[in-house]
Design an enzyme around this catalytic site. Sequence first.
Site, PDB file in Angstrom:
ATOM      1  N   ASP A 138      -0.664 -16.184  -4.148  1.00  0.00           N
ATOM      2  CA  ASP A 138      -0.918 -14.923  -4.851  1.00  0.00           C
ATOM      3  C   ASP A 138      -0.861 -15.115  -6.373  1.00  0.00           C
ATOM      4  O   ASP A 138      -0.360 -16.146  -6.874  1.00  0.00           O
ATOM      5  CB  ASP A 138       0.149 -13.902  -4.414  1.00  0.00           C
ATOM      6  N   ASP A 183      -6.542  -5.341  -1.555  1.00  0.00           N
ATOM      7  CA  ASP A 183      -5.333  -4.757  -0.965  1.00  0.00           C
ATOM      8  C   ASP A 183      -5.660  -3.454  -0.249  1.00  0.00           C
ATOM      9  O   ASP A 183      -4.762  -2.811   0.292  1.00  0.00           O
ATOM     10  CB  ASP A 183      -4.284  -4.488  -2.049  1.00  0.00           C
TER      11      ASP A 183
HETATM   12  C1  DGJ Z   1      -0.396  -8.604  -3.577  1.00  0.00           C
HETATM   13  C2  DGJ Z   1      -1.194  -8.987  -2.364  1.00  0.00           C
HETATM   14  O1  DGJ Z   1      -2.530  -8.666  -2.546  1.00  0.00           O
HETATM   15  C3  DGJ Z   1      -0.596  -8.307  -1.138  1.00  0.00           C
HETATM   16  O2  DGJ Z   1      -1.374  -8.575  -0.021  1.00  0.00           O
HETATM   17  C4  DGJ Z   1       0.801  -8.800  -0.966  1.00  0.00           C
HETATM   18  O3  DGJ Z   1       0.797 -10.165  -0.658  1.00  0.00           O
HETATM   19  C5  DGJ Z   1       1.620  -8.523  -2.210  1.00  0.00           C
HETATM   20  N1  DGJ Z   1       0.973  -9.037  -3.381  1.00  0.00           N
HETATM   21  C6  DGJ Z   1       2.988  -9.130  -2.101  1.00  0.00           C
HETATM   22  O4  DGJ Z   1       3.707  -8.975  -3.248  1.00  0.00           O
END
Ligand code: DGJ
Length: 694
Positions: free
Chosen positions: A441, A498
Amino acid sequence: MSHYWRLDDGRQTLVLATKDELLPQVVYWGKPLPKSDPSTNLAEAHQKDFTGGMLDKNPNLSLCPEANQTFPGQPGLRCRDTKGSPIHPKFQFLSATENTNDLILTYQDKRLGITYQAHFMLSPQTGIITTWASLSSTRPIWLQWLAAPVFPAPQYSSDMLDVSGRWLGEFQINRVPWSAGMHLRESRTGRSGHEHFPGLIIPEYGASNMEGQAYGFHYGWSGGHKMIAEELPDGRRQIQFGNATDSELEPGLQFETAKLYIVFSDQGLNGCAVAFQRHLRDRIIIFPKASVPRPVHYNCWEAIYFNHDISVLKQIATKAKSLGAERFVLDDGWFGKRDNDTTSLGDWQIDVRKYPTGLGPIVDHVKALNMQFGLWIEPEMVSPDSELYNTHPDWVLGPKDQLLGRQQMALNLSLQEVSDYLFMCIAALLNDYDITYIKWDHNRVLPISDVSQTRKVYELLARVRTKFPHVEIETCASGGGRIDFGILNYTQRVWLSDSNDAVERSKIQHNAALFLPSAVTGSHVGPRQCHTTGRIFDMKYRAWIAAQRHMGFEMDPREITDLDAQILLDVTQWYKDNRNWLMKADILRLDSSDPSVIAEMQLAQDGSRFVIFKNQIETSAQINPRPLRLAQLDPEASYLIRLINRDQIHNLSRGNPVLKNQKLQMSGTWLMAHGINLPYALPSSIWVVEGHKL
Ligand code: DGJ
């Protein structure tokens, strides 16, 4: 002396020419030309007139338009000497290296000691031309801007399509009219970014998804880029892509742009999309085992967020397995004292409050269920509230008083000790546990635009990939904030967004298909009530949206009803039964005569079968569904088609369109010219139609 170079692959011809020793320009790029058209004539015939108020010659729109040629638009190179004075090289031909599908042109300004190279690689299998520029200097120079080889944009076009977006709303396609001057897109935040995906498609007049001519561009760089689409005062148009301006922070002797991927299509936008999809999947991505089917994911983020409890996680894993999951990904919250997003990034040690004996019990449980285990990390970041920051406050990238993003800062990967520390942490996890997947991430923009940060991220990823070649990596940056062919050299999946809202997701993934194939595009079944929009969608709809790409689940599986579990199981089984051909299929965006319908067709590469998803995202303006035309079928062949989810026919459908009750056999011509009629559909529902060539 004149010079000509030509690349052909049966779908396009590219001709570069110059009448003297100066940098060449593209004098033709489009439909394949007969060999009988001599390059000399092509160059001559490309010449335009000029009139009063103009120079006595049209300055070349060359591969790197030069300021000192009185070029009337943005130059392809801006640099300074170390004292800050601008340098304006005048490049002269030095050499050309030419193979069937490759070309390297070398030009030099002997007086200044600066050499420019343009590289071209044509991939006949995919139709993509990969091109980049490099620059070397005998004395250190400051590089402000270097464009990858510059291409003219078509004159038979009124608009361009570029891509913007935001968190939860990636891949928004904008139609921007051509007009005098420059349309500039620049990502200055150290990521390819939600806001500025580095892609551009220029449709010619009348082009649609399925028809007409179009030109596609994608710049494969994850560190922020600039795009210029400019109409010159004389009416010509140029396209430039390169790293963000002034993102080279040190003077240097060698510079290189990232790769620019370009393609011409005479099959509408889909011709560009299919070329990009195939090129990414088949020529860029390295899957550890390409023949192994894409496993169904379970990701626990939206089920538990930071509340990790081993017994709950075990229950979730067991239930996810019963629904068809094959890989379990433990998301954020397992390390440091990470009870929320204010803390612990950088402390990549397991939180013993949550996992007293380490990750072993949950990994073992998942493995005993015959699922793979994946782990979330965010290596490039540090929380000010962390042991790492307390020990090494000097490891942070950018100024001390910078604005925080998600309460965190980025680490300066140009410091070797930072890269080594991160590699050591990642290697320890991968050595200690049977982890075959990383979700990597990157949840904040960078405080400065710095190419070396991106190069170092690539190096770190490459180091991990070399030491652990069996481990797949997913690129995520608050969803789709870092998606591009650069990072996909080292990763195998994108977390597209997301947003697990099925309607939003279907729009995002449909647009992303202009560049991305199914095999790399993650799509998950979220909770019944979407966490990011509050909307409620039934399981049938959510499951079919996810099954259109690399499928996964992200809800708490313990909360779903038996009926929903059965629906999910069935759709997941359909995905498993079909994924071997689907993950290699071409995604074709179908022209929809109804703006309330998003439709796509996934066509097997050998043309033997396809599936259509007709997605009713909202209520139509007209009362009766409009027919849907299919694409890229064999006009002479017969196809047998069948609506496979007839259980979703609502009692508001009172007529008898043939597919409602039976299979239909029709020619490719009819399917493409007339289009299929499907039953009346409620908003947020989807028809799934399978077809086989007879
Ligand atoms: C952002 C990501 O896009 C989510 O899917 C998740 O992994 C969160 N971060 C976790 O902090």
